[in-house]
Design a protein around this motif. Structure first.
Motif, PDB file in Angstrom:
ATOM      1  N   SER A  59       0.822  -1.213   0.000  1.00 49.03           N
ATOM      2  CA  SER A  59       0.000   0.000   0.000  1.00 49.03           C
ATOM      3  C   SER A  59       0.853   1.259   0.000  1.00 49.03           C
ATOM      4  CB  SER A  59      -0.959   0.005   1.193  1.00 49.03           C
ATOM      5  OG  SER A  59      -0.252   0.089   2.410  1.00 49.03           O
ATOM      6  N   ASP A  70      -9.605   8.288   3.446  1.00 45.93           N
ATOM      7  CA  ASP A  70     -10.315   7.073   3.852  1.00 45.93           C
ATOM      8  C   ASP A  70      -9.966   5.860   2.978  1.00 45.93           C
ATOM      9  OD1 ASP A  70     -11.571   7.933   1.553  1.00 45.93           O
ATOM     10  OD2 ASP A  70     -13.596   7.549   2.302  1.00 45.93           O
ATOM     11  N   THR A  71      -8.858   5.933   2.258  1.00 47.93           N
ATOM     12  CA  THR A  71      -8.468   4.856   1.349  1.00 47.93           C
ATOM     13  C   THR A  71      -8.335   3.528   2.072  1.00 47.93           C
ATOM     14  OG1 THR A  71      -7.350   6.347  -0.155  1.00 47.93           O
ATOM     15  CG2 THR A  71      -6.674   4.054  -0.237  1.00 47.93           C
ATOM     16  N   HIS A  72      -7.645   3.526   3.205  1.00 51.27           N
ATOM     17  CA  HIS A  72      -7.411   2.272   3.921  1.00 51.27           C
ATOM     18  C   HIS A  72      -8.718   1.646   4.405  1.00 51.27           C
ATOM     19  CE1 HIS A  72      -3.107   2.528   3.645  1.00 51.27           C
ATOM     20  NE2 HIS A  72      -3.158   3.776   4.067  1.00 51.27           N
ATOM     21  N   LYS A  73      -9.716   2.483   4.637  1.00 46.99           N
ATOM     22  CA  LYS A  73     -11.021   1.977   5.054  1.00 46.99           C
ATOM     23  C   LYS A  73     -11.634   1.102   3.953  1.00 46.99           C
ATOM     24  CE  LYS A  73     -14.418   4.911   5.398  1.00 46.99           C
ATOM     25  NZ  LYS A  73     -15.274   6.009   5.860  1.00 46.99           N
ATOM     26  N   HIS A  74     -11.320   1.417   2.693  1.00 46.86           N
ATOM     27  CA  HIS A  74     -11.840   0.643   1.568  1.00 46.86           C
ATOM     28  C   HIS A  74     -10.879  -0.461   1.141  1.00 46.86           C
ATOM     29  CE1 HIS A  74     -15.090   3.495   1.151  1.00 46.86           C
ATOM     30  NE2 HIS A  74     -14.212   4.480   1.169  1.00 46.86           N
ATOM     31  N   GLN A  75      -9.582  -0.220   1.252  1.00 45.50           N
ATOM     32  CA  GLN A  75      -8.592  -1.199   0.813  1.00 45.50           C
ATOM     33  C   GLN A  75      -8.457  -2.366   1.765  1.00 45.50           C
ATOM     34  OE1 GLN A  75      -4.931   0.944   0.363  1.00 45.50           O
ATOM     35  NE2 GLN A  75      -5.359   1.520  -1.748  1.00 45.50           N
ATOM     36  N   LYS A  78     -10.862  -5.365   1.407  1.00 45.74           N
ATOM     37  CA  LYS A  78     -10.575  -6.084   0.165  1.00 45.74           C
ATOM     38  C   LYS A  78      -9.285  -6.884   0.286  1.00 45.74           C
ATOM     39  CE  LYS A  78     -12.747  -2.751  -2.968  1.00 45.74           C
ATOM     40  NZ  LYS A  78     -12.473  -1.817  -4.065  1.00 45.74           N
ATOM     41  N   TRP A 127      -7.985  -5.108  -7.860  1.00 46.64           N
ATOM     42  CA  TRP A 127      -9.154  -4.946  -7.010  1.00 46.64           C
ATOM     43  C   TRP A 127      -8.820  -4.199  -5.723  1.00 46.64           C
ATOM     44  CZ3 TRP A 127     -11.281  -8.306  -2.800  1.00 46.64           C
ATOM     45  CH2 TRP A 127     -12.589  -7.937  -2.469  1.00 46.64           C
TER      46      TRP A 127
END
Length: 140
Positions: A59, A70-75, A78, A127
């Motif tokens: 990352s 908030d990227t890590h909240k979505h990554q 996944k 993804w």
């Protein structure tokens, strides 16, 4: 030429991170197996250690797009899903190879790890850490 290098760089970095993660995974796995921990439990523990390292390095370095706050909240969800899938598949393959062949456990672990790397790269690249732009996907 520069565009081609830009496409290859994440793959090269992913491979380098993968070597580090594989080393962490493999060493911990072999130590646990040597200590008598069952094969699948050793796989779960060692793979989890490599996975934690993988998320941090991939990352921040491999797929280091400028992340939104908030990227890590979505990554992260996944990332966990793709790695649970890989963990399940590699554990199954490792157990099948270990119990169904005469290969040494260390070789079985390497085969299972190599198989998991393909799925992990595809899932991470397309993804977890973002998808290709239309221009990138047309050039493949």
């Amino acid at each position: 030429m520069k565009s081609r290098m830009a496409q290859l760089l994440p793959m090269v970095r992913f491979g380098m991170v993968g070597l580090v993660n594989t080393g962490v995974d493999y060493i911990i796995f072999m130590l646990l197996a040597w200590a008598g921990v069952p094969v699948v439990l050793s796989q779960i523990i060692s793979y989890s250690c490599g996975t934690a390292n993988s998320y941090i390095l991939n990352s921040k370095w491999t797929f280091n797009k400028q992340p939104a706050p908030d990227t890590h909240k979505h990554q992260l969800p996944k990332f966990i899903i793709i790695n649970l899938i890989v963990l399940g598949l590699t554990s199954l393959l490792l157990q099948m190879l270990h119990s169904g062949t005469v290969l040494p456990l260390a070789v079985c672990k390497l085969i299972a790890t190599a198989a998991g790397m393909v799925i992990n790269y595809i899932g991470s690249r397309y993804w977890v850490f973002g998808s290709l732009s239309r221009k990138e996907s047309e050039s493949l």
